[in-house]
Design an enzyme around this catalytic site. Structure first.
Site, PDB file in Angstrom:
ATOM      1  N   CYS A  64       0.830  -1.208   0.000  1.00  0.00           N
ATOM      2  CA  CYS A  64       0.000   0.000   0.000  1.00  0.00           C
ATOM      3  C   CYS A  64       0.863   1.258   0.000  1.00  0.00           C
ATOM      4  O   CYS A  64       0.435   2.302  -0.508  1.00  0.00           O
ATOM      5  CB  CYS A  64      -0.953  -0.007   1.182  1.00  0.00           C
ATOM      6  SG  CYS A  64      -0.168  -0.303   2.770  1.00  0.00           S
ATOM      7  N   HIS A  73      -1.288   0.450   6.864  1.00  0.00           N
ATOM      8  CA  HIS A  73      -1.981   0.837   5.637  1.00  0.00           C
ATOM      9  C   HIS A  73      -1.751   2.318   5.352  1.00  0.00           C
ATOM     10  O   HIS A  73      -1.831   3.164   6.236  1.00  0.00           O
ATOM     11  CB  HIS A  73      -3.481   0.571   5.759  1.00  0.00           C
ATOM     12  CG  HIS A  73      -4.244   0.944   4.512  1.00  0.00           C
ATOM     13  ND1 HIS A  73      -3.966   0.373   3.287  1.00  0.00           N
ATOM     14  CD2 HIS A  73      -5.258   1.828   4.309  1.00  0.00           C
ATOM     15  CE1 HIS A  73      -4.781   0.884   2.385  1.00  0.00           C
ATOM     16  NE2 HIS A  73      -5.569   1.771   2.973  1.00  0.00           N
ATOM     17  N   ASN A 119      -7.680   5.807  -2.121  1.00  0.00           N
ATOM     18  CA  ASN A 119      -7.373   4.620  -1.315  1.00  0.00           C
ATOM     19  C   ASN A 119      -7.298   3.404  -2.231  1.00  0.00           C
ATOM     20  O   ASN A 119      -8.234   3.110  -2.992  1.00  0.00           O
ATOM     21  CB  ASN A 119      -8.467   4.420  -0.256  1.00  0.00           C
ATOM     22  CG  ASN A 119      -8.061   3.438   0.818  1.00  0.00           C
ATOM     23  OD1 ASN A 119      -7.237   2.558   0.595  1.00  0.00           O
ATOM     24  ND2 ASN A 119      -8.637   3.582   1.996  1.00  0.00           N
TER      25      ASN A 119
END
EC number: 3.4.19.12
Length: 356
Positions: free
Chosen positions: A6, A112, A127
């Protein structure tokens, strides 16, 4: 999103291009690890702190899952002349800058990372767990960032000039509208799996009351409320059935008492028509009255069996229970006998009126 990379997706979404690969970020992490090792060695390679540092995991800036630390992301952005400032730090808060006047933010919670960036004149949540960009209005941006902070996210303001990108140039000329929020990756598969599971009657009642129209799903409190409402309706139905049974018993007892009173009056006495409301009786009181009434009917039946009037005996035998059954009759049998007696009393009353 591929694996747990991520941090890589966060940087590339911020810069709007494939600027960083896992290998390049790993190289930055290894360089940071080596610099930290050299600083720890300055206190002596035989010191307790240095040995403890070597016994830790191979790297504090990355791991095998693809996670990279904030130091790696910060060093990677320095290549583009960009700097990260903690959003809720006292230094930044003293500046009093409105979030909509910034260009982008990087958000982190545990392992994250994701980017919130302004493209053209509109804000987007980039995202990598979503199936597409999520549009954020200017009025909602400050509330969105405050919500992230409340959930435990660390937010960093990206300072500096971002590289030009095609999306930013296009959105400078037009504004986009988003009718529906993009779903999370794998959300469709989870919904289809839930639809294949058998549903209870309560779940079906909830769906009837609030059909899914694509605008959103019921939250947990609303769903619990609908379940409680469905269960309450089931209890009300059961109470209605019990109330109907009680009213039928009361009406049958009322008809029996009226028949008894009409039989005790002389034939030339005037008949008065009236309607009265019976008081609500408990089930135990009703049972005792029914029992006493049936015992009285049995005594009258035995006396009439000794008389030669066959017509009266036939009438009584068709409308009263067999001798000896009153004490052992079930609730259902006693109710049926009471209803038959009430109907018989009405027939006798009508016959009397016709004779007059």
């Amino acid at each position: 999103q591929e694996g747990s990379l991520c941090a890589q997706h966060c940087l590339n979404n911020l810069l709007q291009g494939e600027y960083f690969s896992p290998v390049e970020l790993s190289s930055i992490a290894q360089q940071l690890d080596e610099e930290e090792r050299m600083r720890m060695a300055e206190g002596g390679v035989s010191s307790e702190e240095y040995r403890t540092f070597l016994q830790q995991q191979p790297s504090v800036n990355m791991d095998d899952s693809g996670f990279f630390s904030i130091q790696v992301i910060s060093n990677a952005l320095k290549v583009w002349g960009l700097e990260l400032i903690l959003f809720n730090s006292p230094e930044y808060q003293r500046l009093g800058i409105d979030p909509i006047n910034e260009k982008s933010f990087i958000c982190n919670y545990k392992e994250h990372w994701f980017t919130v960036r302004k493209l053209g004149k509109q804000w987007f949540n980039l995202n990598s767990l979503l199936m597409g960009p999520e549009l954020i209005s200017d009025t909602y941006l400050a509330l969105f960032l405050a919500q992230l902070q409340q959930e435990g996210y660390s937010i960093f303001v990206v300072k500096g000039d971002l590289p030009d990108c095609e999306a930013d140039q296009l959105l400078q000329m037009i504004r986009v509208q988003q009718m529906q929020r993009p779903k999370l990756i794998g959300e469709d598969a989870a919904q289809s799996r839930d639809q294949r599971l058998p549903r209870s009657d309560v779940d079906q009642a909830i769906e009837v009351n609030h059909p899914f129209d694509g605008t959103g799903m019921l939250d947990e409190d609303e769903e619990n409320f609908q379940r409680a409402l469905a269960l309450s309706r089931q209890e009300i139905d059961m109470e209605d059935e019990e109330a109907d049974l009680r009213r039928a018993i009361q009406l049958s007892m009322q008809g029996s008492r009226q028949s008894e009173r009409s039989g005790s009056l002389p034939q030339n006495a005037p008949q008065s028509s009236h309607s009265s409301q019976t008081d609500s009786l408990s089930s135990e009181e009703l049972r005792r009255r029914r029992q006493a009434y049936f015992e009285k009917q049995q005594q009258q039946l035995q006396q009439q069996y000794q008389t030669p009037n066959l017509q009266d005996k036939a009438t009584l035998s068709s409308s009263t229970p067999e001798p000896g059954a009153g004490g052992d009759m079930s609730e259902e049998d006693m109710l049926q006998a009471a209803m038959n007696m009430s109907l018989e009393s009405v027939r006798n009353h009508l016959n009397t009126e016709e004779e007059k």
